[in-house]
Scaffold this motif. Structure first.
Motif, PDB file in Angstrom:
ATOM      1  N   LEU A 233     -35.468   2.138  32.639  1.00  9.03           N
ATOM      2  CA  LEU A 233     -35.615   2.091  34.099  1.00  9.03           C
ATOM      3  C   LEU A 233     -37.023   1.648  34.487  1.00  9.03           C
ATOM      4  O   LEU A 233     -37.201   0.821  35.382  1.00  9.03           O
ATOM      5  N   VAL A 234     -38.012   2.204  33.813  1.00  5.20           N
ATOM      6  CA  VAL A 234     -39.406   1.909  34.152  1.00  5.20           C
ATOM      7  C   VAL A 234     -39.751   0.459  33.814  1.00  5.20           C
ATOM      8  O   VAL A 234     -40.472  -0.210  34.560  1.00  5.20           O
ATOM      9  N   SER A 235     -39.237  -0.043  32.707  1.00  7.37           N
ATOM     10  CA  SER A 235     -39.496  -1.434  32.330  1.00  7.37           C
ATOM     11  C   SER A 235     -39.006  -2.390  33.410  1.00  7.37           C
ATOM     12  O   SER A 235     -39.733  -3.288  33.849  1.00  7.37           O
ATOM     13  N   ASN A 236     -37.776  -2.187  33.870  1.00  7.43           N
ATOM     14  CA  ASN A 236     -37.240  -3.053  34.918  1.00  7.43           C
ATOM     15  C   ASN A 236     -37.976  -2.866  36.238  1.00  7.43           C
ATOM     16  O   ASN A 236     -38.176  -3.823  36.995  1.00  7.43           O
ATOM     17  N   ALA A 237     -38.376  -1.637  36.530  1.00  7.93           N
ATOM     18  CA  ALA A 237     -39.111  -1.375  37.766  1.00  7.93           C
ATOM     19  C   ALA A 237     -40.445  -2.116  37.768  1.00  7.93           C
ATOM     20  O   ALA A 237     -40.841  -2.705  38.785  1.00  7.93           O
ATOM     21  N   PHE A 238     -41.150  -2.119  36.640  1.00  9.00           N
ATOM     22  CA  PHE A 238     -42.442  -2.806  36.559  1.00  9.00           C
ATOM     23  C   PHE A 238     -42.280  -4.322  36.694  1.00  9.00           C
ATOM     24  O   PHE A 238     -43.089  -4.979  37.350  1.00  9.00           O
ATOM     25  N   ALA A 309     -41.090   8.188  44.985  1.00  7.74           N
ATOM     26  CA  ALA A 309     -39.852   7.523  45.401  1.00  7.74           C
ATOM     27  C   ALA A 309     -40.127   6.467  46.464  1.00  7.74           C
ATOM     28  O   ALA A 309     -39.600   5.345  46.396  1.00  7.74           O
ATOM     29  N   ASP A 310     -40.966   6.799  47.440  1.00 10.31           N
ATOM     30  CA  ASP A 310     -41.299   5.855  48.509  1.00 10.31           C
ATOM     31  C   ASP A 310     -41.994   4.618  47.953  1.00 10.31           C
ATOM     32  O   ASP A 310     -41.760   3.491  48.419  1.00 10.31           O
ATOM     33  N   TYR A 311     -42.860   4.822  46.980  1.00  5.72           N
ATOM     34  CA  TYR A 311     -43.595   3.711  46.359  1.00  5.72           C
ATOM     35  C   TYR A 311     -42.624   2.705  45.739  1.00  5.72           C
ATOM     36  O   TYR A 311     -42.698   1.496  46.003  1.00  5.72           O
ATOM     37  N   TRP A 312     -41.689   3.190  44.940  1.00  4.03           N
ATOM     38  CA  TRP A 312     -40.779   2.280  44.251  1.00  4.03           C
ATOM     39  C   TRP A 312     -39.740   1.686  45.186  1.00  4.03           C
ATOM     40  O   TRP A 312     -39.306   0.541  44.999  1.00  4.03           O
ATOM     41  N   GLU A 313     -39.357   2.431  46.214  1.00  3.30           N
ATOM     42  CA  GLU A 313     -38.378   1.893  47.152  1.00  3.30           C
ATOM     43  C   GLU A 313     -38.942   0.692  47.909  1.00  3.30           C
ATOM     44  O   GLU A 313     -38.214  -0.229  48.287  1.00  3.30           O
ATOM     45  N   GLN A 314     -40.251   0.675  48.091  1.00  2.85           N
ATOM     46  CA  GLN A 314     -40.889  -0.438  48.795  1.00  2.85           C
ATOM     47  C   GLN A 314     -40.749  -1.746  48.020  1.00  2.85           C
ATOM     48  O   GLN A 314     -40.725  -2.829  48.617  1.00  2.85           O
ATOM     49  N   VAL A 315     -40.643  -1.664  46.682  1.00  2.00           N
ATOM     50  CA  VAL A 315     -40.445  -2.867  45.869  1.00  2.00           C
ATOM     51  C   VAL A 315     -39.133  -3.546  46.242  1.00  2.00           C
ATOM     52  O   VAL A 315     -39.052  -4.779  46.362  1.00  2.00           O
ATOM     53  N   VAL A 316     -38.093  -2.744  46.471  1.00  2.60           N
ATOM     54  CA  VAL A 316     -36.797  -3.277  46.886  1.00  2.60           C
ATOM     55  C   VAL A 316     -36.869  -3.791  48.322  1.00  2.60           C
ATOM     56  O   VAL A 316     -36.304  -4.843  48.651  1.00  2.60           O
ATOM     57  N   ASP A 317     -37.568  -3.069  49.190  1.00  2.00           N
ATOM     58  CA  ASP A 317     -37.689  -3.484  50.593  1.00  2.00           C
ATOM     59  C   ASP A 317     -38.371  -4.844  50.714  1.00  2.00           C
ATOM     60  O   ASP A 317     -37.957  -5.691  51.513  1.00  2.00           O
ATOM     61  N   ILE A 318     -39.426  -5.067  49.929  1.00  2.00           N
ATOM     62  CA  ILE A 318     -40.131  -6.355  49.960  1.00  2.00           C
ATOM     63  C   ILE A 318     -39.207  -7.473  49.492  1.00  2.00           C
ATOM     64  O   ILE A 318     -39.225  -8.594  50.019  1.00  2.00           O
ATOM     65  N   ASN A 319     -38.368  -7.172  48.511  1.00  2.00           N
ATOM     66  CA  ASN A 319     -37.440  -8.175  48.002  1.00  2.00           C
ATOM     67  C   ASN A 319     -36.465  -8.622  49.086  1.00  2.00           C
ATOM     68  O   ASN A 319     -36.206  -9.821  49.265  1.00  2.00           O
ATOM     69  N   GLN A 320     -35.934  -7.668  49.823  1.00  2.00           N
ATOM     70  CA  GLN A 320     -35.021  -7.989  50.923  1.00  2.00           C
ATOM     71  C   GLN A 320     -35.760  -8.723  52.040  1.00  2.00           C
ATOM     72  O   GLN A 320     -35.236  -9.681  52.628  1.00  2.00           O
ATOM     73  N   TRP A 321     -36.979  -8.286  52.310  1.00  2.00           N
ATOM     74  CA  TRP A 321     -37.803  -8.919  53.347  1.00  2.00           C
ATOM     75  C   TRP A 321     -38.055 -10.382  53.020  1.00  2.00           C
ATOM     76  O   TRP A 321     -38.000 -11.251  53.909  1.00  2.00           O
ATOM     77  N   GLN A 322     -38.299 -10.695  51.758  1.00  2.00           N
ATOM     78  CA  GLN A 322     -38.555 -12.079  51.358  1.00  2.00           C
ATOM     79  C   GLN A 322     -37.345 -12.957  51.633  1.00  2.00           C
ATOM     80  O   GLN A 322     -37.476 -14.089  52.130  1.00  2.00           O
ATOM     81  N   GLN A 323     -36.161 -12.460  51.348  1.00  2.00           N
ATOM     82  CA  GLN A 323     -34.950 -13.244  51.591  1.00  2.00           C
ATOM     83  C   GLN A 323     -34.714 -13.449  53.089  1.00  2.00           C
ATOM     84  O   GLN A 323     -34.343 -14.546  53.520  1.00  2.00           O
ATOM     85  N   ASN A 324     -34.950 -12.404  53.873  1.00  2.00           N
ATOM     86  CA  ASN A 324     -34.818 -12.531  55.324  1.00  2.00           C
ATOM     87  C   ASN A 324     -35.869 -13.477  55.897  1.00  2.00           C
ATOM     88  O   ASN A 324     -35.608 -14.233  56.844  1.00  2.00           O
ATOM     89  N   ARG A 325     -37.055 -13.444  55.318  1.00  2.00           N
ATOM     90  CA  ARG A 325     -38.151 -14.315  55.770  1.00  2.00           C
ATOM     91  C   ARG A 325     -37.797 -15.778  55.541  1.00  2.00           C
ATOM     92  O   ARG A 325     -38.027 -16.641  56.410  1.00  2.00           O
TER      93      ARG A 325
END
Length: 468
Positions: A233-238, A309-325
């Motif tokens: 899990l951590v490898s993929n998260a990084f 949890a908030d820190y790692w969730e932001q990684v997913v949020d940025i990913n979605q934001w990039q696609q919307n951008r």
């Protein structure tokens, strides 16, 4: 094989992990019989197809291995019960999607297929069986598997005496995959490391012996079960974190006049950072990154680590934001409306050299554009029409989605081309012919920053390139 007890391997799950992994094991261990089983009859038929271009998974190098091993010591079938009963080692390589409802919905993994596999193993396995977690799983999943296995038959303990006396018993080993789709065969043949976690050295050594047929012993890392499960899990998260990080910087580059490729090169030469996973794009996709990060978020919240949890969730949020951008930039450059406009989408797989579309950035970007009234014309060299259309069944009017056999046909009459997958053939298209058949002004939106921007401008295209 160093250990003569091991003759038969069974893998439950013939997907993106099970198929390639077992093929490479069969290729490097010709004295072992490897059975890959799955309840999906259509998938197994595809694995057994005489037409190798119809294999369910496209990976460079996979077809050659299948040709050499299939029917010799590598077999694909729906004979789940029989294969389990004969196996000395059973790999669980089933899907673990994110739960859609109930406790942990949207974050936790749905382990129904893992549980189902464990129950089948408990029922049909004979003698001593080593059960290997190959699927990406939450930490402590081994406890669930162990509980199921031990509830059907009393596990007498793991020792050589039990094995020699043919007593029914089980041991659990975690052996997570670290494959990158598009380079999976090379990753399996020349891995950075092989991680094996377990509770008894005997079972760990059995799995290690298999890999030592082609992997240096120094690259085999052994840990306890929980460290192995968490490490995946951590490898993929990084890795996902690096993608979100560089994508966030692409927006700053566009605002300030910097060039994202130059910035990525400058920071990547720092040996403390390195150059890998600093390629900007429309965001990460595939079956693992988003799922595993959300799983990690759920785990952190379960243990009360809300800030983590908030820190790692932001990684997913940025990913979605990039696609919307990216979607918003396309709309803005096409005069603020997509009504009655045709857009060609080049690339639908989540990355080049794979036909996997799971969580592909192309899906979200396309849905955003369709909701604005666009008509989309798709081309991907490896993703089928059926696969593309299936992603939009519940979202749009099918009349607004076309799938083409060539890049040229997809661009006919289009107002813009959006490059969402970095297929190398897109660099070798006849862009002059493409320009002639498009409606003017003709745009190219390069979300992968890998086309020759000046060359396209010289032809007459208006070009937007991510982060430049």
């Amino acid at each position: 094989m160093k250990n003569k007890f091991i003759k038969n391997i069974c893998c439950i799950g013939a997907g993106y992990v099970g198929g390639p992994t077992m093929s490479v094991i069969a290729f490097n261990c010709p004295e072992l019989r490897v059975d890959v089983v799955d309840i999906n009859k259509e998938r197994i038929e595809a694995w057994n197809s005489e037409d190798f271009s119809k294999l369910p998974i496209f990976e460079p190098g996979l077809e050659d291995i299948i040709k050499k091993c299939r029917g010799v010591n590598l077999f694909f079938s729906n004979n789940v019960e029989e294969s389990i009963s004969k196996a000395d080692i059973i790999f669980i390589s089933v899907n673990t999607p994110t739960k859609k409802k109930g406790i942990g919905a949207g974050f936790a993994s749905d382990l129904k297929w893992v549980e189902s596999s464990a129950r089948q193993i408990a029922k049909f396995a004979r003698n001593h069986t080593v059960v290997v977690e190959k699927s990406t799983l939450p930490v402590k999943t081994a406890e669930t598997i162990k509980s199921i296995l031990n509830s059907s038959e009393q596990n007498e303990g793991i020792n050589k005496m039990n094995i020699q006396n043919n007593q029914k018993s089980f041991s659990i080993v975690s052996n997570p995959e670290f494959l990158a789709e598009g380079t999976a065969i090379n990753d399996l043949q020349k891995p950075d490391r092989v991680l094996i976690g377990g509770e008894d050295h005997y079972s760990i050594d059995l799995i290690s012996d298999i890999y030592q047929n082609w992997v240096d012993k120094e690259k085999i890392i052994t840990t306890n079960l929980w460290s192995s499960e968490l490490s995946k899990l951590v490898s993929n998260a990084f890795l996902a974190q690096r993608i979100s990080s560089i994508n966030s910087i692409s927006a700053i580059c566009e605002a300030t006049g910097a060039n994202i490729n130059e910035v990525a090169k400058a920071i990547g030469t720092d040996t403390r950072i390195g150059s890998k996973f600093l390629q900007p794009g429309p965001g990460f996709g595939g079956s693992c990154f988003k799922k595993d990060i959300l799983n990690l978020v759920y785990l952190c919240k379960f243990y009360g680590l809300n800030e983590v949890a908030d820190y790692w969730e932001q990684v997913v949020d940025i990913n979605q934001w990039q696609q919307n951008r990216i979607s918003s930039l396309v709309i803005r450059n096409l005069f603020g409306t997509l009504s009655n406009k045709k857009l060609a989408v080049y690339g639908f797989s989540f990355k080049a050299n794979t036909n996997d579309t799971r969580e592909s950035p192309s899906i979200n970007v396309s849905i955003n554009l369709l909701q604005e009234g666009a008509k989309l014309s798709f081309y991907d060299p490896k993703v089928s029409e059926k696969q593309i259309l299936s992603e939009f069944e519940n979202n749009i009017n099918e009349k607004n989605v076309l799938v083409n056999n060539t890049a040229l046909k997809a661009a006919e009459g289009a107002d813009a081309i959006i490059v969402l997958t970095e297929w190398e053939e897109f660099n070798h298209l006849d862009w002059e012919d493409i320009f002639k058949i498009m409606r003017k002004p003709a745009w190219v939106f390069d979300t992968r920053v890998f086309l020759d921007k000046q060359y396209l401008k010289n032809i007459g295209f208006k070009v937007w390139s991510l982060g430049t």
